[in-house]
Structures are given as C-alpha cells and as structure tokens.
Motif scaffolding. Structure first.
Motif, PDB file in Angstrom:
ATOM      1  N   SER A  61      -8.993  22.001   8.569  1.00 53.26           N
ATOM      2  CA  SER A  61     -10.420  22.097   8.879  1.00 53.26           C
ATOM      3  C   SER A  61     -11.213  20.849   8.494  1.00 53.26           C
ATOM      4  O   SER A  61     -12.417  20.803   8.671  1.00 53.26           O
ATOM      5  CB  SER A  61     -11.009  23.323   8.169  1.00 53.26           C
ATOM      6  OG  SER A  61     -10.826  23.192   6.768  1.00 53.26           O
ATOM      7  N   ILE A  62     -10.539  19.821   7.971  1.00 50.88           N
ATOM      8  CA  ILE A  62     -11.208  18.594   7.556  1.00 50.88           C
ATOM      9  C   ILE A  62     -10.887  17.486   8.565  1.00 50.88           C
ATOM     10  O   ILE A  62      -9.722  17.320   8.953  1.00 50.88           O
ATOM     11  CB  ILE A  62     -10.756  18.180   6.142  1.00 50.88           C
ATOM     12  CG1 ILE A  62     -11.114  19.281   5.157  1.00 50.88           C
ATOM     13  CG2 ILE A  62     -11.378  16.853   5.729  1.00 50.88           C
ATOM     14  CD1 ILE A  62     -10.560  19.082   3.781  1.00 50.88           C
ATOM     15  N   SER A  63     -11.903  16.741   8.977  1.00 49.60           N
ATOM     16  CA  SER A  63     -11.666  15.706   9.976  1.00 49.60           C
ATOM     17  C   SER A  63     -10.776  14.599   9.407  1.00 49.60           C
ATOM     18  O   SER A  63     -10.875  14.251   8.228  1.00 49.60           O
ATOM     19  CB  SER A  63     -12.981  15.112  10.477  1.00 49.60           C
ATOM     20  OG  SER A  63     -13.505  14.207   9.546  1.00 49.60           O
ATOM     21  N   GLY A  64      -9.934  14.063  10.263  1.00 43.31           N
ATOM     22  CA  GLY A  64      -9.043  12.989   9.861  1.00 43.31           C
ATOM     23  C   GLY A  64      -9.795  11.762   9.373  1.00 43.31           C
ATOM     24  O   GLY A  64      -9.385  11.112   8.416  1.00 43.31           O
ATOM     25  N   ALA A  69     -11.221   8.104   5.281  1.00 37.85           N
ATOM     26  CA  ALA A  69     -12.423   7.348   4.897  1.00 37.85           C
ATOM     27  C   ALA A  69     -12.708   6.198   5.876  1.00 37.85           C
ATOM     28  O   ALA A  69     -13.227   5.162   5.489  1.00 37.85           O
ATOM     29  CB  ALA A  69     -12.326   6.843   3.464  1.00 37.85           C
ATOM     30  N   ARG A  70     -12.349   6.406   7.131  1.00 40.57           N
ATOM     31  CA  ARG A  70     -12.615   5.442   8.206  1.00 40.57           C
ATOM     32  C   ARG A  70     -12.314   6.122   9.530  1.00 40.57           C
ATOM     33  O   ARG A  70     -11.611   7.130   9.572  1.00 40.57           O
ATOM     34  CB  ARG A  70     -11.799   4.166   8.039  1.00 40.57           C
ATOM     35  CG  ARG A  70     -10.294   4.399   8.183  1.00 40.57           C
ATOM     36  CD  ARG A  70      -9.447   3.286   7.658  1.00 40.57           C
ATOM     37  NE  ARG A  70      -9.545   3.345   6.214  1.00 40.57           N
ATOM     38  CZ  ARG A  70      -9.481   2.296   5.407  1.00 40.57           C
ATOM     39  NH1 ARG A  70      -9.304   1.114   5.885  1.00 40.57           N
ATOM     40  NH2 ARG A  70      -9.591   2.431   4.112  1.00 40.57           N
ATOM     41  N   SER A  71     -12.805   5.541  10.619  1.00 43.47           N
ATOM     42  CA  SER A  71     -12.552   6.142  11.927  1.00 43.47           C
ATOM     43  C   SER A  71     -11.353   5.527  12.635  1.00 43.47           C
ATOM     44  O   SER A  71     -10.810   6.111  13.562  1.00 43.47           O
ATOM     45  CB  SER A  71     -13.793   6.034  12.812  1.00 43.47           C
ATOM     46  OG  SER A  71     -14.120   4.674  13.004  1.00 43.47           O
ATOM     47  N   THR A  75      -3.387   0.566  13.063  1.00 48.54           N
ATOM     48  CA  THR A  75      -2.322   1.305  13.748  1.00 48.54           C
ATOM     49  C   THR A  75      -2.839   2.418  14.654  1.00 48.54           C
ATOM     50  O   THR A  75      -2.058   3.074  15.323  1.00 48.54           O
ATOM     51  CB  THR A  75      -1.346   1.907  12.716  1.00 48.54           C
ATOM     52  OG1 THR A  75      -2.092   2.679  11.785  1.00 48.54           O
ATOM     53  CG2 THR A  75      -0.576   0.807  11.996  1.00 48.54           C
ATOM     54  N   GLY A  76      -4.161   2.656  14.665  1.00 51.00           N
ATOM     55  CA  GLY A  76      -4.708   3.656  15.565  1.00 51.00           C
ATOM     56  C   GLY A  76      -5.890   4.401  14.987  1.00 51.00           C
ATOM     57  O   GLY A  76      -6.303   4.177  13.842  1.00 51.00           O
ATOM     58  N   PRO A  77      -6.451   5.331  15.783  1.00 52.31           N
ATOM     59  CA  PRO A  77      -7.628   6.090  15.360  1.00 52.31           C
ATOM     60  C   PRO A  77      -7.284   7.164  14.325  1.00 52.31           C
ATOM     61  O   PRO A  77      -6.183   7.703  14.322  1.00 52.31           O
ATOM     62  CB  PRO A  77      -8.118   6.724  16.665  1.00 52.31           C
ATOM     63  CG  PRO A  77      -6.874   6.871  17.490  1.00 52.31           C
ATOM     64  CD  PRO A  77      -6.023   5.675  17.134  1.00 52.31           C
ATOM     65  N   GLY A 117      -1.240  -0.550  -0.462  1.00 49.81           N
ATOM     66  CA  GLY A 117      -1.678  -1.483   0.571  1.00 49.81           C
ATOM     67  C   GLY A 117      -2.654  -0.920   1.575  1.00 49.81           C
ATOM     68  O   GLY A 117      -3.152  -1.645   2.422  1.00 49.81           O
ATOM     69  N   GLY A 118      -2.935   0.378   1.543  1.00 47.87           N
ATOM     70  CA  GLY A 118      -3.944   0.870   2.464  1.00 47.87           C
ATOM     71  C   GLY A 118      -3.721   2.233   3.059  1.00 47.87           C
ATOM     72  O   GLY A 118      -2.928   3.039   2.583  1.00 47.87           O
ATOM     73  N   THR A 119      -4.455   2.445   4.162  1.00 45.42           N
ATOM     74  CA  THR A 119      -4.430   3.695   4.912  1.00 45.42           C
ATOM     75  C   THR A 119      -4.088   3.370   6.350  1.00 45.42           C
ATOM     76  O   THR A 119      -4.599   2.396   6.910  1.00 45.42           O
ATOM     77  CB  THR A 119      -5.804   4.390   4.848  1.00 45.42           C
ATOM     78  OG1 THR A 119      -6.106   4.686   3.483  1.00 45.42           O
ATOM     79  CG2 THR A 119      -5.826   5.680   5.649  1.00 45.42           C
ATOM     80  N   TRP A 120      -3.225   4.183   6.963  1.00 41.91           N
ATOM     81  CA  TRP A 120      -2.818   3.988   8.345  1.00 41.91           C
ATOM     82  C   TRP A 120      -2.974   5.298   9.099  1.00 41.91           C
ATOM     83  O   TRP A 120      -2.620   6.366   8.589  1.00 41.91           O
ATOM     84  CB  TRP A 120      -1.364   3.527   8.428  1.00 41.91           C
ATOM     85  CG  TRP A 120      -1.159   2.238   7.725  1.00 41.91           C
ATOM     86  CD1 TRP A 120      -1.281   0.980   8.250  1.00 41.91           C
ATOM     87  CD2 TRP A 120      -0.825   2.066   6.349  1.00 41.91           C
ATOM     88  NE1 TRP A 120      -1.047   0.044   7.283  1.00 41.91           N
ATOM     89  CE2 TRP A 120      -0.767   0.675   6.100  1.00 41.91           C
ATOM     90  CE3 TRP A 120      -0.597   2.935   5.294  1.00 41.91           C
ATOM     91  CZ2 TRP A 120      -0.468   0.139   4.855  1.00 41.91           C
ATOM     92  CZ3 TRP A 120      -0.295   2.406   4.043  1.00 41.91           C
ATOM     93  CH2 TRP A 120      -0.232   1.029   3.831  1.00 41.91           C
ATOM     94  N   CYS A 121      -3.508   5.205  10.302  1.00 39.62           N
ATOM     95  CA  CYS A 121      -3.686   6.374  11.164  1.00 39.62           C
ATOM     96  C   CYS A 121      -3.017   6.107  12.501  1.00 39.62           C
ATOM     97  O   CYS A 121      -2.848   4.956  12.904  1.00 39.62           O
ATOM     98  CB  CYS A 121      -5.171   6.645  11.403  1.00 39.62           C
ATOM     99  SG  CYS A 121      -6.124   6.967   9.911  1.00 39.62           S
TER     100      CYS A 121
END
Length: 164
Positions: A61-64, A69-71, A75-77, A117-121
């Motif tokens: 129920s929580i938006s990706g 913490a970014r849109s 690597t993608g949305p 090193g970060g966040t990837w979507c």
C-alpha cells in the motif's frame, strides 16, 4: 500359527522400511527443489545453485517512490506499490563484477533495491519483468517487489544469477 505371526511381522517391517525410504527421498527432493519464500539470501561469487531462486508476493500500500525517496533512478522509474518492509535481504559477502536480479511474474511488477552505493528501481528490464543488472558492491541490500495496483498482491519468483 507361528508362521502367520512371522509373516505379519515381516510384512509390517517391510512396510515401515518402505515408508521411511519414501519419506527420506521426498524430504531430500523437496529441500533441493523448493525455492525460499520471502527469504533472506547470503551469497559469495561463484555461488551454487546458479540461478538462485526466491519467491514471494509482490505489492503493498506504499508507493514505490516513497520507499525509494525518489521517482526515478538511472536503472528506471520507482513506481508501483510495495510493503513498508522489504520482501528480501540480499547479503553479498564480497564484490560481484556482474550480478543480475530479475523478477518473473504472471503480471507486471516493479523492483526497488537499496544498498551500498544507492537506490535502484526498475519496471521492465525484459518484457514485463523488472530487474537490475550490473556490478555490485559487498554489503546488505533490501529488495522490494511491487505491483501497479495498490493492495494487489501477485506471486513472483526472483532469480539471482552471475551468468551473463
């Protein structure tokens, strides 16, 4: 009379031995084939089996974008809906020059990974299947698998491989 008792005892013993062998074979087979469900994984380079497979249910129920913490990332949305807590934790004991994580599901899923090193979507690395491919640093990674519809949960398989 004694012959009947001996025959029954031998048949009973044979049935027990057959049952134990069957249970042992099924247990070993299940342990080798059944992928982990919502499991945490720790691997080193040249892990086995490759691909390694874990399963779960995507969605929440929580938006990706809120979890990431970014849109968007390189690597993608950061789309879809996920649970607050990650579906899996992946621990890499050392650096991987190449590692691929790919979701396989009957419907479109999303993927969010947070780690060193970060966040990837990602949404669609291969068809409707989300995935992240590349060089990975040693450390702990949190993995969320999302669905596009809020509160809709879908079964998925996450494959982890070093094979290019």
């Amino acid at each position: 009379m004694l012959t009947k008792v001996l025959n029954r005892g031998m048949r009973l013993s044979l049935m027990i031995v057959t049952l134990l062998i069957t249970l042992t074979v099924n247990t070993v087979t299940d342990a080798q084939e059944a992928p982990t469900i919502f499991g945490d994984v720790t691997i080193s380079p040249q892990f086995s089996p490759d691909p390694l497979t874990v399963r779960g249910m995507s969605g929440g129920s929580i938006s990706g974008s809120q979890v990431a913490a970014r849109s968007e990332t390189a690597t993608g949305p950061c789309t879809g809906f996920v649970d607050e807590t990650p579906d899996h934790t992946l621990v890499l004991t050392s650096k991987f020059d190449y590692l691929k994580l790919q979701v396989e599901s009957p419907e479109d899923t999303t993927l969010i990974i947070k780690g060193p090193g970060g966040t990837w979507c990602n949404d669609d690395v291969e068809g409707k299947n989300a995935g992240i491919v590349g060089e990975w640093l040693a450390g702990n990674y949190q993995i969320w698998v999302g669905s596009y519809e809020k509160g809709k949960y879908l079964p998925y398989t996450l494959q982890i491989t070093e094979v290019k």
